[in-house]
Design an enzyme around this catalytic site. Structure first.
Site, PDB file in Angstrom:
ATOM      1  N   ASP A 129      -5.550  -1.288  -0.103  1.00  0.00           N
ATOM      2  CA  ASP A 129      -6.747  -0.413   0.471  1.00  0.00           C
ATOM      3  C   ASP A 129      -7.988   0.046  -0.559  1.00  0.00           C
ATOM      4  O   ASP A 129      -7.443   0.295  -1.828  1.00  0.00           O
ATOM      5  CB  ASP A 129      -6.667   0.861   1.026  1.00  0.00           C
ATOM      6  CG  ASP A 129      -5.624   0.808   2.702  1.00  0.00           C
ATOM      7  OD1 ASP A 129      -4.928  -0.232   2.726  1.00  0.00           O
ATOM      8  OD2 ASP A 129      -5.170   1.385   3.211  1.00  0.00           O
ATOM      9  N   HIS A 136       0.357  -4.443  -3.205  1.00  0.00           N
ATOM     10  CA  HIS A 136       0.776  -5.219  -2.414  1.00  0.00           C
ATOM     11  C   HIS A 136       1.131  -6.637  -2.588  1.00  0.00           C
ATOM     12  O   HIS A 136      -0.079  -7.229  -3.625  1.00  0.00           O
ATOM     13  CB  HIS A 136       1.348  -5.254  -0.796  1.00  0.00           C
ATOM     14  CG  HIS A 136       2.018  -3.412  -0.794  1.00  0.00           C
ATOM     15  ND1 HIS A 136       2.764  -3.740  -0.064  1.00  0.00           N
ATOM     16  CD2 HIS A 136       1.321  -2.617  -1.471  1.00  0.00           C
ATOM     17  CE1 HIS A 136       3.414  -2.370   0.184  1.00  0.00           C
ATOM     18  NE2 HIS A 136       1.707  -1.448  -0.409  1.00  0.00           N
ATOM     19  N   SER A 177      -7.607   3.130  -9.249  1.00  0.00           N
ATOM     20  CA  SER A 177      -8.601   1.634 -10.660  1.00  0.00           C
ATOM     21  C   SER A 177      -8.780   0.945  -9.519  1.00  0.00           C
ATOM     22  O   SER A 177      -9.354   0.669  -8.346  1.00  0.00           O
ATOM     23  CB  SER A 177      -7.650   1.482 -11.049  1.00  0.00           C
ATOM     24  OG  SER A 177      -8.801   0.804 -12.521  1.00  0.00           O
TER      25      SER A 177
END
Length: 291
Positions: A90, A147, A253
């Site tokens: 995300d 992921h 980050s």
């Protein structure tokens, strides 16, 4: 004027010391105080807790536990088309495009070097000559687990020491060579379609970068580049499936992906400042790769 002051403070602040302090504070179990801080953070950054596996702020014993919260099962469906590379996080698209003459576009007037990003490994950088890249910025409100964009076998992990500038849009526009000067963990995966790099970039108050196979990679920090090589086959091989968690930030980050020449074509929705959701389409395999 205010922006100039903010950038100036980035150069003056003892960023490593500040980051260590924040990391320790974020790991404290402070009971009601921890819960109050989490509630403030949720309100300040408009965090959507309805997606969290445990939406109750009081359920998290430390701020770090909250920050790396898991999502409910099914909250991020993974695109199962084998010809689609899915988003690893995300985030918000910072920049994307071709790797030209070994350089990646950072912001107007600023580029950074692929070889430097990869820890100075010229042979590794050669694998991505004339390829493509995307830089994804994870804001404070985002889900901070990272992921796999496709199935892959881990070939190498590289820890690259560096600075800890903030990586928000303001610093990206004003700090030269930002992503190749900040501390980072480079992960190289071999896939059925070629190698990919997934680079986890540290920043101010990013207290920790972790991977699922090595645990905490930083801290501690060190002055030297460190490399770990992994077998391609056998019981010690690390094989991760598309959508499987590969790492996380304790305070967020940036993720940078590198792809070889002619491997992918980014989907039309991939544009700077475009929000992304883990598991959604990121890029299509080039038509020649599908054959």
């Amino acid at each position: 004027m205010l922006d100039n002051i903010k950038i100036g403070l980035q150069y003056c602040t003892p960023k490593h010391a500040l980051t260590r302090l924040v990391g320790k504070l974020a790991s404290l179990e402070a009971g009601k105080l921890t819960t109050a801080i989490i509630r403030w953070f949720i309100g300040q950054y408009k965090v959507d807790m309805s997606e969290a596996r445990n939406p109750d702020p009081a359920a998290y014993s430390t701020f770090n536990h909250f920050f790396i919260r898991e999502l409910k099962e099914g909250a991020r469906p993974i695109n199962n088309d084998d010809n689609i590379i899915s988003h690893p996080a995300d985030a918000c698209v910072s920049q994307l495009g071709p790797i030209k003459e070994g350089r990646l576009f950072q912001a107007k007037g600023h580029y950074f070097d692929a070889c430097e990003l990869l820890g100075g490994d010229k042979a590794l950088a050669e694998e991505f000559v004339d390829g493509d890249f995307a830089t994804l910025y994870l804001s404070p409100r985002d889900y901070h687990r990272v992921h796999m964009p496709c199935d892959g076998t881990l070939r190498q992990m590289i820890y690259v020491p560096g600075d800890l500038f903030s990586v928000n849009p303001l610093t990206a526009q004003n700090v030269p060579n930002l992503f190749a000067r900040n501390e980072r963990v480079v992960c190289i995966f071999d896939t059925a379609h070629g190698p990919i790099a997934q680079v986890l970039v540290g920043a101010t108050i990013v207290g920790s970068i972790e991977t699922v196979w090595a645990g905490t990679v930083t801290p501690p920090t060190g002055p030297e580049v460190r490399r770990w090589d992994y077998p391609a086959t056998g019981t010690q091989a690390i094989v991760l499936k598309k959508g499987q968690e590969m790492g996380r930030f304790k305070l967020g980050s940036t993720v940078i992906n590198l792809f070889p020449k002619d491997m992918v074509r980014f989907v039309e929705a991939m544009k700077p400042e475009q929000p992304t959701r883990m598991g959604e389409p990121y890029a299509e395999l080039d038509s020649s790769e599908k054959e």
